[in-house]
Design a protein around this motif. Structure first.
Motif, short mmCIF file in Angstrom:
data_model
loop_
_atom_site.label_atom_id
_atom_site.label_comp_id
_atom_site.label_asym_id
_atom_site.label_seq_id
_atom_site.Cartn_x
_atom_site.Cartn_y
_atom_site.Cartn_z
N UNK B 229 7.40 14.03 -20.13
CA UNK B 229 5.98 13.23 -20.00
C UNK B 229 6.06 11.17 -19.43
N UNK B 230 4.51 11.29 -18.97
CA UNK B 230 5.08 10.32 -18.30
C UNK B 230 4.02 9.69 -18.61
N UNK B 231 3.97 8.01 -19.20
CA UNK B 231 2.98 7.27 -19.89
C UNK B 231 2.36 6.66 -18.62
N UNK B 232 1.11 5.47 -19.43
CA UNK B 232 0.46 4.87 -18.67
C UNK B 232 -0.23 5.19 -17.12
N UNK B 233 -1.05 5.59 -17.06
CA UNK B 233 -1.06 6.39 -15.61
C UNK B 233 -2.62 6.37 -15.63
N UNK B 234 -3.48 4.91 -15.67
CA UNK B 234 -4.39 4.59 -15.95
C UNK B 234 -5.95 4.62 -14.06
N UNK B 235 -5.47 5.64 -13.21
CA UNK B 235 -6.08 5.53 -12.21
C UNK B 235 -5.84 7.59 -11.73
#
Lengths: 98, 493
Positions: B229-235
């Motif tokens: 699970x990859x977090x911190x995707x804000x664009x």
């Protein structure tokens, strides 16, 4: 129900508790007793009873709040009880992102 | 335990695998107050200036659900074709982190607000329907700042303004097979939610945040691989980069005989890589249990029906209507429904212009070009929809040539004046009157005996030279079509 020392340690870790060896043994016994009591409750036949998660307004609509702003705490008030604060923030021992 | 880092696989090797992607998207609902209490959650306020006893988790404070948050979440559920449950429940998700003073987040778990939705997506190479597992409501956490202060190596700084802001989390099925599909899904999701009015989905303000679940499997393998699970995707750009990186990383791990671990990874925006957060295995045990402080949420059939009725027109329906009503291409319809404001602007401009296809071209061409160059949104356009429509109408009536119209548009954009005002002030109008052009053409032919002879000798291409001369003599105002006809008549006759 038998509770192992490892299980007590795992639960303690989840609850952010540090236990001594003495604590661990005592909590294992306490937890066993609690679970035995729950097992005792399990003897009741509840097959015809609806599961109930909480007693508040069960089965009725939750009371809802209109979206009207009320007073917020002043920054200083919000921070007053904090052991440490600075630059308008609560300060806590450094935590690694997770 | 560090994961085996085997580098990145090359494209040929990656092509032997199929990525499987699911997305979890958090969207902040557009309410004035928090989900369970009365303080506001405006962006960009001084830290900890928007809290109350519930947000701070003070003893005895009790949460009460915000009615508007529920309405918006139901609207969002309908916009993504979910079935809204008449009965849903809140639950406590327990974890220790200073961004949540209570020690738990109020969320929904086994009985979410809505389930079984879908969105139709389209990307460069194809289209498909992506399933949506569920939409549930929850409270946002505060913001933790780990650097920027002199004592940052020892302390983290916590701002609770965002804590308790209303969120809906939308979980997709693992239906996407490439980074492009994931981005197409996000685009569609963002659009329909924006149109529904549930949120502005402004990623720069953290109103839409994305986590990606990614696994890979050998082509033809019926079993899913282990996912990370990859977090911190804000664009959207980061979503694409992170997914591509993670696919290449997992394939390399498998190819080198290693194992992909089920873990949470953070996307490093500076390096474009993902790194393991190496959280304790059991930190994922959130010990959910039903929230004792909140009664179940009941949505009656009447309430659901009235929200459904009030829901604005959504992008899929609007695109279909644009195709039908304005006779524009599907591509145009997609661009023009990219935001509520763009769609509204186009419809108004088309109405004023009288030619919707031309209005569509102007909005997508000159207008969007000028807005991009000026770094402005369509809401901030110095040229109103009616003004642009007025300009298009002048072209349609033959008052302005396309070329002149572009000059006029640039002046409209710079001054905010209408096309008519500028045309009048500058004496700009297209000369289509034969009487007026006659004299000019006569003079040009008289002064160019050589070119006339060439034309008469069969070199018909010289006509272009004469048209150019006419345009020059009229400062671009001559109607080129009329000039062309008249020249031909004069030379051939």
């Amino acid at each position: 129900m038998k509770i192992t020392q490892e299980e007590v340690h795992r639960i303690a870790r989840l609850a952010n508790l540090r236990l001594t060896a003495e604590d661990t043994a005592r909590y294992a016994r306490d937890l066993e007793e609690i679970l035995d009591y729950v097992d005792q409750l399990g003897e009741l036949d509840t097959s015809g009873v609806e599961p109930m998660a909480q007693v508040l307004h069960e089965g009725n609509a939750a009371p809802l709040r209109p979206d009207d702003p009320g007073r917020s705490f002043e920054q200083a008030t919000a921070l007053r009880c904090a052991p440490l604060s600075g630059a308008g923030h609560f300060k806590v021992p450094r935590v690694i992102e997770r | 335990m560090p994961a085996l880092e085997a580098g990145l696989a090359d494209p040929a090797t990656i092509a032997m695998y199929e990525p499987v992607i699911g997305l979890e998207v958090h969207i902040q609902l557009k309410t004035r107050t928090k989900i369970f209490s009365h303080s506001t959650h405006r962006f960009g306020q001084s830290p900890n200036s928007q809290t109350d006893p519930v947000v701070l988790g003070l003893p005895g404070a009790l949460p009460v659900l915000n009615q508007e948050a529920v309405s918006l979440a139901i609207g969002a559920s309908l916009a993504i074709n979910c079935r809204v449950n008449g009965f849903s429940r809140f639950a406590r998700k327990n974890y220790f982190y200073p961004d949540l003073p209570k020690g738990y987040q109020i969320s929904q778990y086994d009985q979410p607000l809505a389930e079984h939705g879908w969105l139709d997506i389209r990307w460069e190479e194809g289209s498909k329907r992506v399933g949506i597992t569920r939409l549930h409501m929850e409270e946002d956490a505060g913001k933790t700042v780990h650097d920027g202060y002199s004592d940052s190596p020892r302390y983290s700084y916590v701002d609770l303004n965002r804590a308790g802001a209303p969120l809906c989390e939308i979980v997709s099925e693992p239906d996407m097979r490439s980074a492009d599909e994931a981005v197409a899904y996000l685009n569609e999701l963002k659009q329909v939610i924006q149109f529904s009015g549930a949120s502005d989905c402004d990623m720069e303000k953290g109103q839409l945040r994305c986590d990606a679940n990614i696994s890979v499997r050998r082509l033809g393998d019926p079993e899913f691989g282990t996912r990370s699970e990859i977090k911190n995707l804000n664009s959207f750009r980061f979503v694409k980069q992170a997914i591509q990186y993670e696919i290449a990383r997992q394939v390399a791990v498998l190819e080198s005989g290693g194992t992909v671990f089920q873990e949470t990874r953070l996307f490093n925006t500076a390096r474009g890589t993902t790194t393991s957060m190496r959280g304790k295995e059991d930190s994922h045990d959130y010990r959910y249990f039903p929230e004792p402080d909140l009664p179940p949420l009941v949505v009656t059939a009447d309430r659901l029906a009235s929200i459904r009725e009030e829901l604005p027109e959504l992008p899929p329906a609007m695109r279909a209507r644009f195709l039908e009503q304005y006779r524009i291409s599907e591509y145009d319809a997609r661009v023009l429904t990219s935001s509520v404001e763009t769609a509204r602007y186009f419809e108004q401009a088309a109405k004023s212009a009288g030619n919707s296809k031309a209005a569509a071209n102007w909005v997508q061409g000159e207008l969007m070009g000028a807005l991009n160059a000026a770094g402005k949104n369509i809401e901030e356009s110095p040229v109103s929809a009616d003004a642009l429509g007025g300009l298009v109408a002048l072209v349609e009536q033959g008052t302005l040539s396309g070329k002149l119209a572009k000059q006029v548009f640039a002046k409209m954009f710079a001054t905010g004046k209408s096309a008519k005002e500028i045309v009048k002030a500058e004496g700009l109008r297209q000369i289509s009157d034969a009487g007026e052009l006659d004299g000019i053409i006569g003079k040009i032919l008289d002064s160019s005996p050589k070119q006339v002879a060439q034309y008469k000798g069969g070199k018909k291409g010289v006509l272009g030279y004469f048209v150019g001369q006419v345009m020059r003599a009229t400062r671009g105002q001559a109607n080129p079509r009329v000039a062309n006809q008249m020249l031909r008549k004069a030379l051939d006759g």
